[in-house]
Design an enzyme around this catalytic site. Structure first.
Site, mmCIF file in Angstrom:
data_model
loop_
_atom_site.group_PDB
_atom_site.id
_atom_site.type_symbol
_atom_site.label_atom_id
_atom_site.label_comp_id
_atom_site.label_asym_id
_atom_site.label_seq_id
_atom_site.Cartn_x
_atom_site.Cartn_y
_atom_site.Cartn_z
ATOM 1 N N ARG A 40 49.726 35.562 34.183
ATOM 2 C CA ARG A 40 50.310 36.295 33.044
ATOM 3 C C ARG A 40 50.769 37.683 33.476
ATOM 4 O O ARG A 40 51.332 38.429 32.669
ATOM 5 C CB ARG A 40 49.269 36.429 31.932
ATOM 6 C CG ARG A 40 49.328 35.361 30.871
ATOM 7 C CD ARG A 40 49.308 33.979 31.443
ATOM 8 N NE ARG A 40 49.408 32.957 30.421
ATOM 9 C CZ ARG A 40 49.019 31.718 30.600
ATOM 10 N NH1 ARG A 40 48.518 31.324 31.758
ATOM 11 N NH2 ARG A 40 49.152 30.834 29.637
ATOM 12 N N SER A 41 50.530 38.062 34.713
ATOM 13 C CA SER A 41 50.865 39.423 35.146
ATOM 14 C C SER A 41 52.356 39.762 34.993
ATOM 15 O O SER A 41 52.681 40.886 34.586
ATOM 16 C CB SER A 41 50.403 39.647 36.584
ATOM 17 O OG SER A 41 48.997 39.662 36.616
ATOM 18 N N THR A 86 46.129 37.668 44.051
ATOM 19 C CA THR A 86 45.210 36.847 43.261
ATOM 20 C C THR A 86 44.727 35.644 44.084
ATOM 21 O O THR A 86 44.989 35.550 45.286
ATOM 22 C CB THR A 86 45.857 36.454 41.908
ATOM 23 O OG1 THR A 86 44.852 35.862 41.082
ATOM 24 C CG2 THR A 86 47.013 35.478 42.077
ATOM 25 N N LYS A 90 42.330 37.156 47.661
ATOM 26 C CA LYS A 90 41.754 38.485 47.421
ATOM 27 C C LYS A 90 40.879 39.004 48.570
ATOM 28 O O LYS A 90 40.778 40.202 48.778
ATOM 29 C CB LYS A 90 40.937 38.484 46.132
ATOM 30 C CG LYS A 90 41.770 38.458 44.867
ATOM 31 C CD LYS A 90 40.879 38.573 43.642
ATOM 32 C CE LYS A 90 41.670 38.627 42.361
ATOM 33 N NZ LYS A 90 40.827 38.896 41.190
ATOM 34 N N ASP A 127 39.709 45.235 39.124
ATOM 35 C CA ASP A 127 39.050 44.289 38.210
ATOM 36 C C ASP A 127 37.856 44.924 37.492
ATOM 37 O O ASP A 127 37.650 44.710 36.292
ATOM 38 C CB ASP A 127 38.575 43.037 38.970
ATOM 39 C CG ASP A 127 39.711 42.049 39.215
ATOM 40 O OD1 ASP A 127 40.741 42.142 38.528
ATOM 41 O OD2 ASP A 127 39.551 41.176 40.095
ATOM 42 N N ALA A 157 34.575 37.738 40.670
ATOM 43 C CA ALA A 157 34.572 38.535 39.439
ATOM 44 C C ALA A 157 33.213 39.197 39.257
ATOM 45 O O ALA A 157 33.129 40.369 38.863
ATOM 46 C CB ALA A 157 34.901 37.645 38.242
ATOM 47 N N GLY A 265 37.982 37.867 27.923
ATOM 48 C CA GLY A 265 38.492 38.296 29.229
ATOM 49 C C GLY A 265 39.899 38.877 29.201
ATOM 50 O O GLY A 265 40.368 39.402 30.219
HETATM 51 P P1 NAP Z 1 34.617 32.313 41.983
HETATM 52 O O1 NAP Z 1 34.509 33.389 42.976
HETATM 53 O O2 NAP Z 1 35.113 30.966 42.406
HETATM 54 O O3 NAP Z 1 33.171 32.128 41.282
HETATM 55 C C1 NAP Z 1 32.926 31.071 40.389
HETATM 56 C C2 NAP Z 1 31.512 31.198 39.825
HETATM 57 O O4 NAP Z 1 31.314 30.143 38.867
HETATM 58 C C3 NAP Z 1 30.416 31.046 40.898
HETATM 59 O O5 NAP Z 1 29.356 31.907 40.590
HETATM 60 C C4 NAP Z 1 30.020 29.583 40.711
HETATM 61 O O6 NAP Z 1 28.692 29.296 41.126
HETATM 62 C C5 NAP Z 1 30.128 29.441 39.207
HETATM 63 N N1 NAP Z 1 30.226 28.037 38.803
HETATM 64 C C6 NAP Z 1 31.208 27.159 39.108
HETATM 65 N N2 NAP Z 1 30.926 25.945 38.566
HETATM 66 C C7 NAP Z 1 29.744 26.071 37.923
HETATM 67 C C8 NAP Z 1 28.920 25.174 37.174
HETATM 68 N N3 NAP Z 1 29.280 23.909 36.978
HETATM 69 N N4 NAP Z 1 27.783 25.652 36.633
HETATM 70 C C9 NAP Z 1 27.412 26.940 36.829
HETATM 71 N N5 NAP Z 1 28.134 27.834 37.537
HETATM 72 C C10 NAP Z 1 29.295 27.403 38.072
HETATM 73 O O7 NAP Z 1 35.590 32.737 40.770
HETATM 74 P P2 NAP Z 1 35.858 34.211 40.205
HETATM 75 O O8 NAP Z 1 37.098 34.752 40.824
HETATM 76 O O9 NAP Z 1 34.617 34.995 40.266
HETATM 77 O O10 NAP Z 1 36.233 33.871 38.683
HETATM 78 C C11 NAP Z 1 35.220 33.472 37.778
HETATM 79 C C12 NAP Z 1 35.753 33.466 36.356
HETATM 80 O O11 NAP Z 1 36.192 34.772 36.007
HETATM 81 C C13 NAP Z 1 36.967 32.553 36.165
HETATM 82 O O12 NAP Z 1 36.839 31.924 34.909
HETATM 83 C C14 NAP Z 1 38.137 33.501 36.153
HETATM 84 O O13 NAP Z 1 39.214 33.024 35.358
HETATM 85 C C15 NAP Z 1 37.512 34.736 35.515
HETATM 86 N N6 NAP Z 1 38.195 35.983 35.910
HETATM 87 C C16 NAP Z 1 38.763 36.715 34.920
HETATM 88 C C17 NAP Z 1 39.399 37.903 35.238
HETATM 89 C C18 NAP Z 1 40.024 38.705 34.117
HETATM 90 O O14 NAP Z 1 40.819 39.609 34.401
HETATM 91 N N7 NAP Z 1 39.673 38.452 32.887
HETATM 92 C C19 NAP Z 1 39.460 38.355 36.564
HETATM 93 C C20 NAP Z 1 38.857 37.581 37.559
HETATM 94 C C21 NAP Z 1 38.228 36.386 37.214
HETATM 95 P P3 NAP Z 1 28.393 28.788 42.635
HETATM 96 O O15 NAP Z 1 28.269 30.025 43.461
HETATM 97 O O16 NAP Z 1 27.119 28.042 42.504
HETATM 98 O O17 NAP Z 1 29.541 27.920 43.034
#
Ligand code: NAP
Length: 299
Positions: A40-41, A86, A90, A127, A157, A265
């Site tokens: 969406r950026s 993104t 990153k 972030d 995140a 978010g």
């Molecule tokens: P990431 O680095 O891939 O981390 C994903 C996290 O989700 C890990 O802690 C993972 O645990 C956990 N997870 C995945 N499947 C799971 C399950 N079935 N049960 C429990 N935990 C589970 O991703 P990220 O970049 O941090 O992003 C995470 C979320 O934040 C996403 O939904 C993303 O859209 C959102 N986000 C939003 C913004 C914003 O601006 N609003 C910015 C960045 C990210 P494990 O370590 O065990 O795999």
């Protein structure tokens, strides 16, 4: 001959724009990711370019991991002002810039590159700023030291959010992640403010929390809801979810139902874009109800 008096001045262009456009730098920016079509950026930044009458464009830059180095080095050659970075670049992008902001260094990732006047590539991470600002937008008197924070997840995140909470003065952060080792690593790295707990303890860990943040992918569009029992959650806990599609995750819906204040978010997404726009276009943009509506209409 000045641009203003050029016989070739297209009639439909406003004189002011035409007279300046050869002198003013046309600012090229975009978001580099793979895949990136969902981002969406461009909607956010191009809205601000129009709102603040800037000369420039923000595009989608689909770049595979194999091409990342060439693409990042190419920013300079193409005269770009910089770009957002993104998923999945990153962390890898950190190795390809000339300087990294100490905050981004602690977060272990960059989401913004700013090309300096001398061509040097500087990396930043906004972030955490976006997250904190989204809490303040929802609750202007929010304080990080109001009580324990519970952070679910330990990915990218979560790291940005945890570093920002610490910098804002959080005194106790309970981190629970499906893979316990990642939560332990965060506690190791960031010290005694962080208590790593087993994923199975997430329901009871809510007791006494002032802030709950979901940074897992659970509750996202096409993903199952986060499995979390809110019985122990105090009624005044601020409940936040980094997910913005859907805007109201099952977690936020359940918390709202219980009377908790909730933050989705979208505020984090919009607020993280502001410092990047400022760096490239020289103005700190506002998040207006109109922009909110435009972005929501893309969901
Ligand atoms: P990431 O680095 O891939 O981390 C994903 C996290 O989700 C890990 O802690 C993972 O645990 C956990 N997870 C995945 N499947 C799971 C399950 N079935 N049960 C429990 N935990 C589970 O991703 P990220 O970049 O941090 O992003 C995470 C979320 O934040 C996403 O939904 C993303 O859209 C959102 N986000 C939003 C913004 C914003 O601006 N609003 C910015 C960045 C990210 P494990 O370590 O065990 O795999």
């Amino acid at each position: 001959m000045s641009n203003k008096t050029s016989a070739h001045a297209p009639q439909h262009l406003e004189l002011e724009i035409y007279s300046n456009h050869m002198e003013k730098k046309f600012v090229m920016t975009g978001v580099m990711g793979w895949p990136v079509a969902h981002s969406r950026s461009p909607v956010i930044h191009n809205h601000w370019i129009q709102q603040y009458k800037r000369q420039g464009a923000y595009g989608l830059l689909p770049v595979t991991p194999q091409n990342l180095e060439t693409a990042i080095k190419g920013l300079r050659a193409l005269g770009f002002a910089g770009c957002n970075i993104t998923i999945p670049h990153k962390v890898e992008a950190m190795k390809l810039v000339d300087w990294i902001d100490p905050l981004a260094q602690r977060m272990g990732a960059i989401n913004t590159i700013v090309v300096q006047a001398d061509g040097a590539l500087h990396g930043f991470n906004n972030d955490g700023y976006g997250f904190i600002q989204s809490l303040r937008d929802a609750q202007p008197n929010w304080r990080a030291d109001a009580g324990p924070a519970v952070v679910l997840g330990a990915g990218g995140a979560a790291r940005a959010i945890i570093v920002s909470l610490i910098d804002q003065g959080a005194t106790e952060i309970r981190v629970l992640n499906r893979t316990r080792a990642k939560a332990d690593a965060l506690a190791q790295e960031f010290g005694t403010t962080i208590t790593a707990l087993d994923w199975s303890a997430r329901h009871e860990a809510l007791a006494g929390a002032a802030l709950l943040v979901n940074t897992t992918s659970q509750g996202m569009h096409h993903e199952p809801a986060l499995d979390l029992n809110l019985t122990d959650l105090p009624a005044d806990t601020l409940v936040s979810d980094a997910i913005y599609i859907p805007l109201e995750t099952p977690l936020l819906a359940a918390a709202k139902q219980r009377g908790n204040t909730t933050v989705n978010g979208l505020g984090m997404l919009l607020n993280q874009a502001r410092p990047a726009f400022h760096a490239w276009f020289g103005i700190m943009p506002d998040i207006t109800p109109e922009l909110n509506k435009i972005v929501i209409n893309t969901f």
